[in-house]
Design a protein around this motif. Structure first.
Motif, PDB file in Angstrom:
ATOM      1  N   ILE A 339       0.820  -1.206   0.000  1.00  0.00           N
ATOM      2  CA  ILE A 339       0.000   0.000   0.000  1.00  0.00           C
ATOM      3  C   ILE A 339       0.858   1.261   0.000  1.00  0.00           C
ATOM      4  O   ILE A 339       0.523   2.271  -0.655  1.00  0.00           O
ATOM      5  CB  ILE A 339      -0.940  -0.001   1.228  1.00  0.00           C
ATOM      6  CG1 ILE A 339      -1.979  -1.115   1.091  1.00  0.00           C
ATOM      7  CG2 ILE A 339      -1.613   1.353   1.407  1.00  0.00           C
ATOM      8  CD1 ILE A 339      -2.883  -0.988  -0.121  1.00  0.00           C
ATOM      9  N   GLU A 340       1.991   1.198   0.658  1.00  0.00           N
ATOM     10  CA  GLU A 340       2.855   2.374   0.776  1.00  0.00           C
ATOM     11  C   GLU A 340       3.340   2.873  -0.576  1.00  0.00           C
ATOM     12  O   GLU A 340       3.530   4.074  -0.779  1.00  0.00           O
ATOM     13  CB  GLU A 340       4.058   2.034   1.661  1.00  0.00           C
ATOM     14  CG  GLU A 340       4.948   3.243   1.973  1.00  0.00           C
ATOM     15  CD  GLU A 340       6.091   2.882   2.885  1.00  0.00           C
ATOM     16  OE1 GLU A 340       6.990   3.733   3.083  1.00  0.00           O
ATOM     17  OE2 GLU A 340       6.097   1.749   3.423  1.00  0.00           O
ATOM     18  N   GLN A 341       3.528   1.967  -1.546  1.00  0.00           N
ATOM     19  CA  GLN A 341       4.061   2.364  -2.850  1.00  0.00           C
ATOM     20  C   GLN A 341       3.157   3.365  -3.570  1.00  0.00           C
ATOM     21  O   GLN A 341       3.619   4.154  -4.406  1.00  0.00           O
ATOM     22  CB  GLN A 341       4.251   1.132  -3.743  1.00  0.00           C
ATOM     23  CG  GLN A 341       2.934   0.493  -4.176  1.00  0.00           C
ATOM     24  CD  GLN A 341       3.093  -0.639  -5.158  1.00  0.00           C
ATOM     25  OE1 GLN A 341       3.826  -0.514  -6.136  1.00  0.00           O
ATOM     26  NE2 GLN A 341       2.423  -1.756  -4.895  1.00  0.00           N
ATOM     27  N   PHE A 342       1.855   3.342  -3.254  1.00  0.00           N
ATOM     28  CA  PHE A 342       0.928   4.191  -3.997  1.00  0.00           C
ATOM     29  C   PHE A 342       1.066   5.671  -3.635  1.00  0.00           C
ATOM     30  O   PHE A 342       0.460   6.533  -4.291  1.00  0.00           O
ATOM     31  CB  PHE A 342      -0.502   3.685  -3.799  1.00  0.00           C
ATOM     32  CG  PHE A 342      -0.762   2.386  -4.516  1.00  0.00           C
ATOM     33  CD1 PHE A 342      -0.986   2.359  -5.879  1.00  0.00           C
ATOM     34  CD2 PHE A 342      -0.709   1.190  -3.820  1.00  0.00           C
ATOM     35  CE1 PHE A 342      -1.182   1.160  -6.543  1.00  0.00           C
ATOM     36  CE2 PHE A 342      -0.905  -0.012  -4.468  1.00  0.00           C
ATOM     37  CZ  PHE A 342      -1.140  -0.033  -5.841  1.00  0.00           C
ATOM     38  N   ASN A 343       1.870   5.964  -2.631  1.00  0.00           N
ATOM     39  CA  ASN A 343       2.192   7.363  -2.358  1.00  0.00           C
ATOM     40  C   ASN A 343       2.979   7.985  -3.502  1.00  0.00           C
ATOM     41  O   ASN A 343       3.002   9.210  -3.648  1.00  0.00           O
ATOM     42  CB  ASN A 343       3.014   7.461  -1.057  1.00  0.00           C
ATOM     43  CG  ASN A 343       2.213   7.061   0.167  1.00  0.00           C
ATOM     44  OD1 ASN A 343       0.990   7.236   0.203  1.00  0.00           O
ATOM     45  ND2 ASN A 343       2.891   6.518   1.170  1.00  0.00           N
ATOM     46  N   ASP A 344       3.623   7.138  -4.290  1.00  0.00           N
ATOM     47  CA  ASP A 344       4.487   7.625  -5.368  1.00  0.00           C
ATOM     48  C   ASP A 344       3.800   7.604  -6.730  1.00  0.00           C
ATOM     49  O   ASP A 344       4.409   7.958  -7.734  1.00  0.00           O
ATOM     50  CB  ASP A 344       5.762   6.762  -5.444  1.00  0.00           C
ATOM     51  CG  ASP A 344       6.572   6.836  -4.158  1.00  0.00           C
ATOM     52  OD1 ASP A 344       6.586   7.913  -3.531  1.00  0.00           O
ATOM     53  OD2 ASP A 344       7.173   5.804  -3.779  1.00  0.00           O
ATOM     54  N   TYR A 345       2.529   7.174  -6.775  1.00  0.00           N
ATOM     55  CA  TYR A 345       1.849   7.064  -8.064  1.00  0.00           C
ATOM     56  C   TYR A 345       0.831   8.180  -8.240  1.00  0.00           C
ATOM     57  O   TYR A 345       0.188   8.627  -7.272  1.00  0.00           O
ATOM     58  CB  TYR A 345       1.170   5.696  -8.205  1.00  0.00           C
ATOM     59  CG  TYR A 345       2.140   4.562  -8.456  1.00  0.00           C
ATOM     60  CD1 TYR A 345       3.002   4.583  -9.554  1.00  0.00           C
ATOM     61  CD2 TYR A 345       2.201   3.471  -7.593  1.00  0.00           C
ATOM     62  CE1 TYR A 345       3.894   3.544  -9.784  1.00  0.00           C
ATOM     63  CE2 TYR A 345       3.092   2.424  -7.810  1.00  0.00           C
ATOM     64  CZ  TYR A 345       3.936   2.478  -8.908  1.00  0.00           C
ATOM     65  OH  TYR A 345       4.825   1.452  -9.138  1.00  0.00           O
ATOM     66  N   ASN A 346       0.667   8.578  -9.487  1.00  0.00           N
ATOM     67  CA  ASN A 346      -0.242   9.666  -9.847  1.00  0.00           C
ATOM     68  C   ASN A 346      -1.199   9.151 -10.916  1.00  0.00           C
ATOM     69  O   ASN A 346      -0.771   8.560 -11.918  1.00  0.00           O
ATOM     70  CB  ASN A 346       0.576  10.850 -10.361  1.00  0.00           C
ATOM     71  CG  ASN A 346      -0.277  11.953 -10.924  1.00  0.00           C
ATOM     72  OD1 ASN A 346      -0.636  11.916 -12.106  1.00  0.00           O
ATOM     73  ND2 ASN A 346      -0.594  12.941 -10.097  1.00  0.00           N
ATOM     74  N   LEU A 347      -2.479   9.368 -10.734  1.00  0.00           N
ATOM     75  CA  LEU A 347      -3.478   8.813 -11.641  1.00  0.00           C
ATOM     76  C   LEU A 347      -3.296   9.329 -13.066  1.00  0.00           C
ATOM     77  O   LEU A 347      -3.388   8.562 -14.032  1.00  0.00           O
ATOM     78  CB  LEU A 347      -4.885   9.149 -11.141  1.00  0.00           C
ATOM     79  CG  LEU A 347      -6.027   8.617 -12.030  1.00  0.00           C
ATOM     80  CD1 LEU A 347      -5.996   7.106 -12.102  1.00  0.00           C
ATOM     81  CD2 LEU A 347      -7.380   9.112 -11.510  1.00  0.00           C
ATOM     82  N   GLU A 348      -3.037  10.630 -13.202  1.00  0.00           N
ATOM     83  CA  GLU A 348      -2.900  11.177 -14.552  1.00  0.00           C
ATOM     84  C   GLU A 348      -1.711  10.564 -15.290  1.00  0.00           C
ATOM     85  O   GLU A 348      -1.790  10.272 -16.488  1.00  0.00           O
ATOM     86  CB  GLU A 348      -2.741  12.704 -14.481  1.00  0.00           C
ATOM     87  CG  GLU A 348      -4.028  13.463 -14.189  1.00  0.00           C
ATOM     88  CD  GLU A 348      -4.531  13.220 -12.766  1.00  0.00           C
ATOM     89  OE1 GLU A 348      -3.697  12.949 -11.885  1.00  0.00           O
ATOM     90  OE2 GLU A 348      -5.758  13.289 -12.567  1.00  0.00           O
ATOM     91  N   LYS A 349      -0.602  10.360 -14.565  1.00  0.00           N
ATOM     92  CA  LYS A 349       0.573   9.751 -15.186  1.00  0.00           C
ATOM     93  C   LYS A 349       0.295   8.305 -15.578  1.00  0.00           C
ATOM     94  O   LYS A 349       0.670   7.846 -16.658  1.00  0.00           O
ATOM     95  CB  LYS A 349       1.752   9.827 -14.210  1.00  0.00           C
ATOM     96  CG  LYS A 349       3.032   9.166 -14.713  1.00  0.00           C
ATOM     97  CD  LYS A 349       3.593   9.830 -15.959  1.00  0.00           C
ATOM     98  CE  LYS A 349       4.911   9.212 -16.364  1.00  0.00           C
ATOM     99  NZ  LYS A 349       5.451   9.786 -17.629  1.00  0.00           N
ATOM    100  N   LEU A 350      -0.379   7.563 -14.693  1.00  0.00           N
ATOM    101  CA  LEU A 350      -0.720   6.170 -14.995  1.00  0.00           C
ATOM    102  C   LEU A 350      -1.686   6.098 -16.174  1.00  0.00           C
ATOM    103  O   LEU A 350      -1.585   5.196 -17.014  1.00  0.00           O
ATOM    104  CB  LEU A 350      -1.335   5.509 -13.759  1.00  0.00           C
ATOM    105  CG  LEU A 350      -0.382   5.289 -12.573  1.00  0.00           C
ATOM    106  CD1 LEU A 350      -1.163   4.826 -11.353  1.00  0.00           C
ATOM    107  CD2 LEU A 350       0.705   4.283 -12.927  1.00  0.00           C
ATOM    108  N   ALA A 351      -2.616   7.029 -16.230  1.00  0.00           N
ATOM    109  CA  ALA A 351      -3.551   7.066 -17.352  1.00  0.00           C
ATOM    110  C   ALA A 351      -2.808   7.293 -18.664  1.00  0.00           C
ATOM    111  O   ALA A 351      -3.085   6.645 -19.685  1.00  0.00           O
ATOM    112  CB  ALA A 351      -4.596   8.161 -17.124  1.00  0.00           C
TER     113      ALA A 351
END
Length: 788
Positions: A339-351
């Motif tokens: 769960i901690e890894q998702f602090n580094d993810y951004n929805l727009e970038k993943l999209a």
């Protein structure tokens, strides 16, 4: 190499036919599928013989379809027909009465046959007698079975080490043959057992063993009928497993939602006209996908992480209602770090990385958020990606969050390809057998099996190229056309001292061969198999772990065909002679004896002979299906896995290419020239491109182009293709295999499983240059020089 110094072509001829493009269809099956199924029987001249067999295929007491591994219903089966269009085409090729005899080979040289397309090569009919190609020979010539086995034994016994031989297996091989085949290889002294799993679902087994403790799917067919959400990713059921659509239809009518994730809008994901239902014949059928996500090639990881990020947000807003916290606490490990890894993810970038809009990603997450019964299905669109293992582990991550494994209506479903490819692995066809498996064989048979790991397909090709493998025995399949880097693989095959192919029909591997070559014709699934005057049955395992009997009914087209089991036993007796501790003659004459010995060696097959005679067969144990996760590292805990987001960078003039098959094709077998659902007819040398890419590059639809790959600083060329405008993400392209296998580097593999990454090939596209043929001819000359 033949004495006339002519090099048999390793590839289909560089010529175009007459492309007709009719547009993408929005539904699959229906009346056109029924007509196509029966048209092949008429084309082969066997409407009565073939129809008789069709109504026994996949029926209780009948024979297993030689095509895909989709399971049969446990309960009642359709009296109209428990088969699909592709199964009928496969049956037509088996039921044909056309024969390839010694007279045919006398009239046709290897070189001339190699100048035909794979489609043309496959249309000559069933192989009818064993054939031998001597060193420097130009034509195959007849050989007796006894002399063929003597020839094999001479070559095998002349090797400096058993590891100079490799024994390849295709998915068609029965459980009984597969067990004896690996047993012979081990008693001979090698674990060099490359098999077709190394090119299709090795990635699935590798990922699932590490996370769930079972290298197979965890669902049953009935789970599709009573579930909440079915996610189909990297798979085209309308072509690759058409009977799957009946299960999707039933699930959909019972309330399931379906999410389809694929770079192109495949008809089998969009809609289904069931030809056995009235509304499928005269009505509108049923719409399948509730949400279609046109992901970029290899954008699947970004898509999965985006959905998980959104699910995490749902969970924060509705604690305990989205994630199954009790399941996570009791059955998993590594949740906090995951769960901690998702602090580094951004929805727009993943999209952006996935090619899917944030709005559509949100809709997908919303469809999953408050549901627990979720099934994930996938095919080679994931397993043949360089990070395929990680992507499958990410799917497991998502299901672990939801507690959607080990309960009815939930779990993982790798959609296996060839019938019994899963059974082969269960029967110990594996270049990396476990110590426990080897110890058991030693205990039962009394010989010391080799402990050193052997070669998979990619490593076997490299070993042949380096002349470390000198004899290749192929139990079915079309090794050359199935494998990557065609020119490199052809060079490797030509260096062999002996190549042997057990086959039902002529294929290109018979024409690109070792210094000496043998073709051994065998019975097909639908053929009546009589041993000592008694009809026999064999058994197979489908993709959901059901072991069932299969009994052919058709009179073989030649009295010189023998079954694969006897081929293995007679090869073993000729090769090992008195030094063998195994009673090969017993197993050659008695299939029940084979099943009895399997029951002693492989867990789950206890009382094999009794249970396989049950009308629907029996299920093999599957701990993960019961919610028990036993991996090498953990007992009853499924680990969350931390995976990386790939950087899919392309140069300005590069495109990402994925190889696919047509609707008129099963693996390397080409049934016809109509990719009906994609609207592409009478042509296979096509490259599907987004219209915006066509315009940016200054091309036009219908233009002739050449395709290039430069992995390993080697120029690989696939000349003379036609551009087809297609709804595919920008900078992505699709082509058919085996025509573009030449562009797949032998070193372009999946991390962990070492499978060819044929769905992730960087290419350049240039206007067709007729002089390119000279470059291709030079490559062939170089191959000839190296082989010579």
């Amino acid at each position: 190499m033949n004495k006339d110094n002519k090099i048999p072509s390793a590839e289909n001829p560089f010529k175009l036919l007459n492309l007709k493009s009719t547009g993408v269809k929005k539904w699959a099956a229906g009346v056109p599928a029924v007509m196509a199924a029966f048209s092949d029987l008429f084309e082969e001249g066997v409407p009565v013989r073939g129809t008789k067999a069709l109504f026994k295929m996949n029926q209780k007491g009948g024979f297993d379809c030689p095509s895909c591994a989709w399971p049969d219903p446990d309960d009642d089966r359709s009296v109209v027909g428990e088969y699909c269009e592709n199964g009928a085409k496969a049956l037509a090729e088996e039921a044909t009465t056309k024969k390839v005899t010694a007279a045919f080979f006398k009239e046709n040289s290897v070189y001339d046959l190699a100048n035909l397309t794979d489609f043309e090569i496959g249309r000559f009919g069933r192989l009818a007698e064993p054939m031998y190609l001597p060193q420097n020979g130009t034509h195959y010539q007849p050989i007796s079975w006894d002399d063929a086995f003597k020839k094999i034994a001479e070559h095998l016994n002349a090797l400096d080490s058993p590891n100079e031989a490799a024994f390849y297996t295709s998915g068609r091989t029965s459980n009984e043959t597969s067990f004896l085949y690996q047993l012979f290889a081990k008693e001979f002294g090698t674990n060099n057992m490359p098999d077709c799993s190394n090119m299709c679902h090795e990635t699935s087994g590798f990922a699932l063993l590490a996370t769930l403790g079972v290298g197979k799917g965890t669902v049953k067919l009935d789970d599709f009928y009573d579930t909440d959400v079915i996610v189909i990713i990297g798979h085209n059921p309308g072509t690759n497993a058409p009977r799957m659509m009946s299960a999707l239809e039933k699930g959909k009518r019972n309330g399931a939602k379906i999410i389809a994730i694929n770079p192109v809008p495949e008809a089998g994901l969009m809609g289904f006209h069931n030809p056995q239902h009235l509304d499928g014949v005269v009505g509108h059928g049923i719409s399948l996908a509730d949400l279609y996500l046109p992901v970029k090639i290899n954008g699947d990881m970004a898509l999965l992480k985006a959905i998980e990020l959104l699910l995490l947000d749902f969970e924060k807003k509705s604690p305990g209602q989205v994630f199954d916290l009790d399941f996570i606490a009791k059955k998993t490990i590594g949740y906090d770090a995951f769960i901690e890894q998702f602090n580094d993810y951004n929805l727009e970038k993943l999209a952006e990385e996935s090619g899917i809009s944030p709005a559509d990603l949100y809709q997908a997450a919303q469809m999953l958020a408050f549901k627990k019964r979720i099934i994930f299905c996938w095919g080679m669109g994931l397993t043949q990606q360089p990070n395929g293992v990680d992507m499958l582990k990410e799917i497991v991550n998502l299901l672990l969050l939801k507690g959607s494994i080990g309960k009815p209506g939930a779990g993982v479903c790798p959609v296996r390809g060839h019938s019994n490819v899963q059974g082969n692995r269960t029967m110990l066809i594996n270049e990396k057998p476990t110590e426990e498996q080897l110890d058991r064989l030693k205990e039962v048979f009394g010989f010391e099996p080799p402990r050193q790991h052997g070669y998979d397909v990619v490593r076997a090709i490299k070993a042949m190229h380096a002349e470390k493998v000198k004899v290749l025995f192929c139990m079915g399949g079309n090794f050359l056309s199935a494998t990557p880097d065609t020119t490199y693989t052809a060079e490797a095959l030509r260096k062999l001292r002996l190549s042997v192919c057990v086959s039902t029909k002529l294929n290109r591997t018979h024409l690109v061969h070792g210094q000496e070559a043998l073709i051994l014709p065998t019975l097909s699934r639908s053929d009546l198999d009589i041993v000592n005057g008694e009809p026999q049955f064999i058994s197979t395992e489908n993709s959901m772990g059901v072991v069932q009997s299969s009994k052919g009914i058709l009179k073989p087209v030649s009295d010189q065909l023998i079954n694969e089991t006897q081929i293995v036993c007679r090869m073993a007796m000729a090769t090992l002679g008195s030094r063998s501790v195994i009673n090969w003659q017993l197993y050659a004459n008695n299939y029940d004896a084979i099943r009895d010995i399997i029951a002693r060696c492989i867990p789950g097959f206890e009382d094999y002979n009794t249970r396989v005679r049950q009308s629907s067969g029996f299920y093999l144990p599957n701990a993960a299906r019961e919610g028990k996760f036993i991996t090498k590292k953990y007992i009853d805990r499924a680990p969350f896995t931390l995976t990386a987001l790939p950087e899919n960078l392309l140069a300005g003039d590069e495109y990402m290419m994925a190889t696919v098959r047509t609707h008129d094709q099963f693996n390397t077998t080409i049934y016809g020239l109509e990719d009906r659902y994609r609207g592409i007819k009478n042509e296979r040398r096509v490259v599907m491109m987004n219209q915006k890419d066509i315009d940016k590059a200054g091309f036009t639809a219908g233009q002739k182009v050449d395709l290039f790959n430069y992995d390993d600083d080697i120029e690989r060329i696939a000349p003379l293709f036609v551009i087809v405008a297609y709804p595919i993400p920008e900078k992505n392209t699709m082509t058919y295999f085996p025509e573009t296998n030449v562009l797949v580097s032998i070193n372009n593999v999946v991390a962990g499983s070492n499978m060819p990454a044929s769905k992730f090939v960087k290419i350049k596209i240039r206007k067709h240059n007729p002089a390119i043929y000279q470059s291709v001819d030079k490559m062939l000359e170089d191959a000839h020089s190296v082989a010579g």
